[in-house]
Every structure is written in C-alpha cells, then in structure tokens.
Design an enzyme around this catalytic site. Sequence first.
Site, PDB file in Angstrom:
ATOM      1  CD  GLU A  65       7.103  21.130 -23.172  1.00 60.05           C
ATOM      2  OE1 GLU A  65       6.180  20.983 -23.892  1.00 60.05           O
ATOM      3  OE2 GLU A  65       8.409  20.855 -23.370  1.00 60.05           O
ATOM      4  NE  ARG A 110       7.534  27.925 -36.098  1.00 60.78           N
ATOM      5  CZ  ARG A 110       6.732  26.969 -36.368  1.00 60.78           C
ATOM      6  NH1 ARG A 110       6.409  26.175 -35.349  1.00 60.78           N
ATOM      7  NH2 ARG A 110       6.667  26.386 -37.592  1.00 60.78           N
ATOM      8  NE  ARG A 156      11.937  26.485 -39.458  1.00 60.76           N
ATOM      9  CZ  ARG A 156      11.236  25.825 -38.254  1.00 60.76           C
ATOM     10  NH1 ARG A 156      11.531  24.529 -37.614  1.00 60.76           N
ATOM     11  NH2 ARG A 156       9.962  26.044 -38.002  1.00 60.76           N
ATOM     12  CG  ASP A 175       3.209  18.907 -35.889  1.00 61.35           C
ATOM     13  OD1 ASP A 175       2.227  19.177 -36.474  1.00 61.35           O
ATOM     14  OD2 ASP A 175       4.181  19.257 -36.161  1.00 61.35           O
ATOM     15  CB  ALA A 222       0.181  25.638 -36.358  1.00 61.63           C
TER      16      ALA A 222
HETATM   17  C1  FAD Z   1      10.073  24.343 -41.395  1.00 58.76           C
HETATM   18  C2  FAD Z   1       8.585  24.321 -40.945  1.00 58.76           C
HETATM   19  C3  FAD Z   1       7.680  25.482 -41.072  1.00 58.76           C
HETATM   20  C4  FAD Z   1       6.570  25.439 -40.692  1.00 58.76           C
HETATM   21  N1  FAD Z   1       5.720  26.347 -41.019  1.00 58.76           N
HETATM   22  C5  FAD Z   1       4.298  26.373 -40.904  1.00 58.76           C
HETATM   23  C6  FAD Z   1       3.523  27.342 -41.049  1.00 58.76           C
HETATM   24  O1  FAD Z   1       3.873  28.530 -41.657  1.00 58.76           O
HETATM   25  N2  FAD Z   1       2.128  27.517 -40.805  1.00 58.76           N
HETATM   26  C7  FAD Z   1       1.690  26.100 -39.759  1.00 58.76           C
HETATM   27  O2  FAD Z   1       0.436  26.213 -39.411  1.00 58.76           O
HETATM   28  N3  FAD Z   1       2.445  25.377 -39.369  1.00 58.76           N
HETATM   29  C8  FAD Z   1       3.806  25.236 -39.922  1.00 58.76           C
HETATM   30  N4  FAD Z   1       4.448  24.200 -39.717  1.00 58.76           N
HETATM   31  C9  FAD Z   1       4.102  23.096 -38.754  1.00 58.76           C
HETATM   32  C10 FAD Z   1       3.946  23.449 -37.176  1.00 58.76           C
HETATM   33  O3  FAD Z   1       5.190  24.153 -36.930  1.00 58.76           O
HETATM   34  C11 FAD Z   1       3.669  22.410 -36.434  1.00 58.76           C
HETATM   35  O4  FAD Z   1       2.402  21.805 -36.837  1.00 58.76           O
HETATM   36  C12 FAD Z   1       3.141  22.748 -35.042  1.00 58.76           C
HETATM   37  O5  FAD Z   1       4.288  23.539 -34.392  1.00 58.76           O
HETATM   38  C13 FAD Z   1       2.775  21.694 -34.154  1.00 58.76           C
HETATM   39  O6  FAD Z   1       2.748  22.047 -32.923  1.00 58.76           O
HETATM   40  P1  FAD Z   1       2.382  21.003 -31.569  1.00 58.76           P
HETATM   41  O7  FAD Z   1       1.894  21.784 -30.412  1.00 58.76           O
HETATM   42  O8  FAD Z   1       1.235  20.070 -32.342  1.00 58.76           O
HETATM   43  O9  FAD Z   1       3.548  19.966 -31.567  1.00 58.76           O
HETATM   44  P2  FAD Z   1       5.283  20.694 -31.036  1.00 58.76           P
HETATM   45  O10 FAD Z   1       5.144  22.216 -31.555  1.00 58.76           O
HETATM   46  O11 FAD Z   1       6.049  19.807 -31.554  1.00 58.76           O
HETATM   47  O12 FAD Z   1       4.948  20.618 -29.664  1.00 58.76           O
HETATM   48  C14 FAD Z   1       5.062  19.451 -28.726  1.00 58.76           C
HETATM   49  C15 FAD Z   1       5.296  19.746 -27.459  1.00 58.76           C
HETATM   50  O13 FAD Z   1       5.382  18.539 -26.660  1.00 58.76           O
HETATM   51  C16 FAD Z   1       6.791  18.493 -25.731  1.00 58.76           C
HETATM   52  N5  FAD Z   1       6.822  16.967 -25.696  1.00 58.76           N
HETATM   53  C17 FAD Z   1       7.401  16.195 -26.802  1.00 58.76           C
HETATM   54  N6  FAD Z   1       7.167  14.875 -26.236  1.00 58.76           N
HETATM   55  C18 FAD Z   1       6.927  14.919 -25.078  1.00 58.76           C
HETATM   56  C19 FAD Z   1       6.755  13.994 -23.744  1.00 58.76           C
HETATM   57  N7  FAD Z   1       6.765  12.789 -23.980  1.00 58.76           N
HETATM   58  N8  FAD Z   1       5.936  14.419 -22.753  1.00 58.76           N
HETATM   59  C20 FAD Z   1       5.766  15.783 -22.494  1.00 58.76           C
HETATM   60  N9  FAD Z   1       5.997  16.768 -23.371  1.00 58.76           N
HETATM   61  C21 FAD Z   1       6.477  16.400 -24.683  1.00 58.76           C
HETATM   62  C22 FAD Z   1       7.811  19.159 -26.714  1.00 58.76           C
HETATM   63  O14 FAD Z   1       8.959  19.567 -25.725  1.00 58.76           O
HETATM   64  C23 FAD Z   1       6.824  20.296 -27.257  1.00 58.76           C
HETATM   65  O15 FAD Z   1       6.770  21.484 -26.437  1.00 58.76           O
HETATM   66  C24 FAD Z   1       5.991  24.488 -39.919  1.00 58.76           C
HETATM   67  C25 FAD Z   1       6.876  23.279 -39.649  1.00 58.76           C
HETATM   68  C26 FAD Z   1       8.176  23.339 -40.123  1.00 58.76           C
HETATM   69  C27 FAD Z   1       9.215  22.146 -39.933  1.00 58.76           C
END
Ligand code: FAD
Length: 428
Positions: A36, A110, A191, A312, A325
């Site tokens: 991370e 969250r 938000r 994402d 998510a």
């Molecule tokens: C306003 C809003 C509302 C939302 N509401 C919902 C909802 O109600 N329901 C739902 O299902 N989804 C919702 N989403 C979408 C959801 O938040 C995301 O799809 C989800 O958080 C993605 O999770 P992730 O773990 O893939 O990515 P992230 O949460 O972006 O996590 C990525 C991680 O990787 C780390 N990272 C980044 N780059 C690097 C690197 N180069 N090296 C090492 N680590 C790195 C970051 O620090 C982070 O900890 C919403 C999004 C937004 C913007």
Amino acid sequence: MTSSKDLRIAIVGGGIVGVACAVRLQRAGLKVDLFESASKFGEVGAGVGFGPNAIRALKGLGVYDAMMARTGEELNMEPFQYISEQEGHELVYDQPIGSGDVDVGMTIHRAVFLDAVVGLLDAERTHFSKRLDRITQSEELGHTVSTLHFQDGTTFEADVVIGADGIRSATRVAVAEHSTRATWSNTVAYRGLIPSEHIREVNLKTDLFRGKPTNILGDNRHLIIFPVSNNEIVNVVIFCTDRSKPAGSVDVPVQDWTIPVEKQEIFDAFKGCGSDVHKIISLLKDPRRWAIHLLDPTLSSFVRDNIALVGDAAHGMCPHLGSGAGQGFEDALVICELLLDPRTNVSNVQDVFKAYDEIRRPRANKVLKASTAAGDLYETWRDVPIDELKTRLHDMWGWIWYHDLQGDILSTERSLEERGVWRASESV
Ligand SMILES: Cc1cc2nc3c(=O)[nH]c(=O)nc-3n(C[C@H](O)[C@H](O)[C@H](O)COP(=O)(O)OP(=O)(O)OC[C@H]3O[C@@H](n4cnc5c(N)ncnc54)[C@H](O)[C@@H]3O)c2cc1C
C-alpha cells in the site's frame, strides 16, 4: 508438481478491494504480500452502499461476518426512493422490495468496513509506504516473474501480481495497450456525513430514515442520501454535471481531483431547488468537491501475462449505480477462487488469468457504461415520460443485483478443464 500454494502473490493497493482479496487468499494459506502506498490504511470519510451482489461476494470472500460483527447491524439497504428536487419534493418513484430479503444490501461507513476487514490480514505480509512505480518481467525456469519496483527504491519478485491500486493504477500501465488515463465525467460530487439529529431538527419533508436510500432528482444535478452507522449518521453525495461540453473533453489536474470548497458554491449550483435540498446543503461541514473520473475508453483486457487488475484499477466508473466496489468484490471473488484451486500453478496462471478476464471484463465494463447512463437519467429525468422513467429506474438494478456469480465461477472452471489448462484428474 507445483500448485497455487507455491505461488508468490503480490497485491498492489490496500483499498477495500485489495484488502478483501488479500484476506481471502491469505486465510486459505497462500503466500500473499500486500503493498500500500500510504503509511497506513485509510478511507475517505463517507458511506458506501453494497448491493445484494456485493453482499454475496463479500460472503464468498469470507469478510462478511467481520463486517456485520463490526457494525452490529442487520442488512439495511432496500431499493431507492426517487424524489423530485422541486419544492414539495414529490415522490417520483418508490421502488418496491422484491422477493423476500433478496433485495437487501448494506450501507456502511467506509472506515468501519475497512477497519473490520483489515483486522483479518496477516500484518507481517502487509507493507506500507510502498508506492509501485513500475513492473518489469523476466523468464525464470520457463515461467514469467514480475518484479515490482517501488518508489522507495526497493523491489519485490512475484509469480502473480494483482493490481488493486485504484483508478490511477500504476499496475494498469503494465497491462493496458492503449492510453488508460482516467477521464473526467464532467460531474463533480460534494460529499458529507451529517449527524442524524441535525437532519431531524430541520424537519425535512422527505423521510430519509425509512430504510431506503434516497435519490433526489434534479436538472443536471442530483443527491444520493442514506443513513449509516445504525441511523446515527447520514451520508450525502451531491452531484452536479456540466453538459455544455462533451464528457472527456476537459482535463482536471490530479491535485484538483479533491479540493475544499465554500458552501456557497453548492448553493449556487442548486439555485431553484426545493427547501429539503437547501436544508441538507446548509448542514454540510467543510465540503469538498470531487471530480468524478472513469475509465473511458474501457480496457480491452484486465490481464497481461501474470498480472491482473481488479476493482477501480480495472473499471473505475461513475458511482451512479453504487456498484464500483461491488464489481471490485466480484472481481476479487472470481480471481481468488481461480487462484485457490490447487490446479493453478506458475506454468498455467497466465491462462487462468485469461479466463478471469473473459468472464469479468464484459460484465464489469457493462456496469461501468450503465453507471454513466444512470447518472444521465437522474439528471435529465424530466425529458422522459413518467411511465417510461419508472420502468427504467426499476430495471436498472436487477441485472446487477441478481447476477449468478457462482455460475460464472463454475463455467470458468469448466472451461479451464475443457481447454486442458486444468487437468480434471488433478482435482482435489
Ligand atoms: C462519490 C462516490 C460514491 C461511491 N459510492 C459507491 C457505492 O455506494 N457503492 C459502491 O459499490 N461503490 C461506490 N463508489 C465506488 C467505490 O468507492 C470504488 O469502486 C472503490 O472504493 C474502489 O476500491 P479499490 O480498492 O478498487 O480502489 P481504491 O479504493 O482507490 O484503493 C486503491 C488503493 O491503492 C493504493 N494505491 C494507489 N496507487 C498505488 C501505487 N502506485 N502503489 C501502491 N498502492 C497504491 C491507494 O492508496 C488505495 O489504498 C463510489 C465512488 C465515489 C467517488
């Protein structure tokens, strides 16, 4: 003969999807290191809604019980009520609950979710302040080894890399053929979390506490509102879209993706709306503006060689179906089930990842596109005849919520056997 237990697996990114993936694989005894970039786990101060499909995936990943124990709540999210932003706040459509509890999802803070799931991780294999810079590959004893290069100058060798590093993924650079910069959707979101007692004090016409999330529909703007934390806090997301230019035609510098704003900016954006909206905006504290980005064009592959993308990183989407998510958890469950099969090994993991891509990419990219379309409908709803509007609002959810992910996993396993990637006789 080697098996999946011999694989050295690196997960890049400790967001909610990467952590869920790591927990599932580590608890099954696989060698998984999580990297991370931040110095500790953290989530934005906001709520998130998990639909029934996400709930099923979380059960499969083995994190559901910890989540529910941490909240002390029952599943609490029924389908939306849609309300007009105009004074009087007429109920436009009240989506009924379907059969039994099958429609029920979960709204959660969250940070609470992450905290519950992080507790299940192997702390010794969790590495902070490790920002991936790039990945190089080499051949060793007939299989591909990926070397992760971190910005602090350290490296890590892995047989398998899972990129869970979010919409600005560095892992994606090693996977994608074409430019995959996230593009701005022309939508911004403000938000906030508001204590429920403050909401109750202002006597809204709209009942925000009837067990349903609320979508207040406007013109080029809408609000998503739902309580979290045993109804003690209300999560508010306020969206505004500039439809005067084509989406993707304006770049937002990365440092401006999330910035603090004056509340007046939001009042200005919501001129002419009804009193409930004004009251909600007035209760926001220290608002920030988020530029909502998505992957457009969508990826033509979620995998390359022994590297796979989840969450994402693979399909960052607009949040208008509350499914980003959820799709990430579906990715996580599928990829974990395939990696956990003892017939997966260093020699065939690339073919296993191709099968992951074939089953996950079409669905996740379809949800991505539908999410953009859903936002368009919420913000241009007045142009749609009311019966058609209700039908479209109703039909948006079922194919996401009731998808047979276990069926996907079984058909992928069968196809790996039929193609000879997995030998049926090796099954345990
Ligand atoms: C306003 C809003 C509302 C939302 N509401 C919902 C909802 O109600 N329901 C739902 O299902 N989804 C919702 N989403 C979408 C959801 O938040 C995301 O799809 C989800 O958080 C993605 O999770 P992730 O773990 O893939 O990515 P992230 O949460 O972006 O996590 C990525 C991680 O990787 C780390 N990272 C980044 N780059 C690097 C690197 N180069 N090296 C090492 N680590 C790195 C970051 O620090 C982070 O900890 C919403 C999004 C937004 C913007």
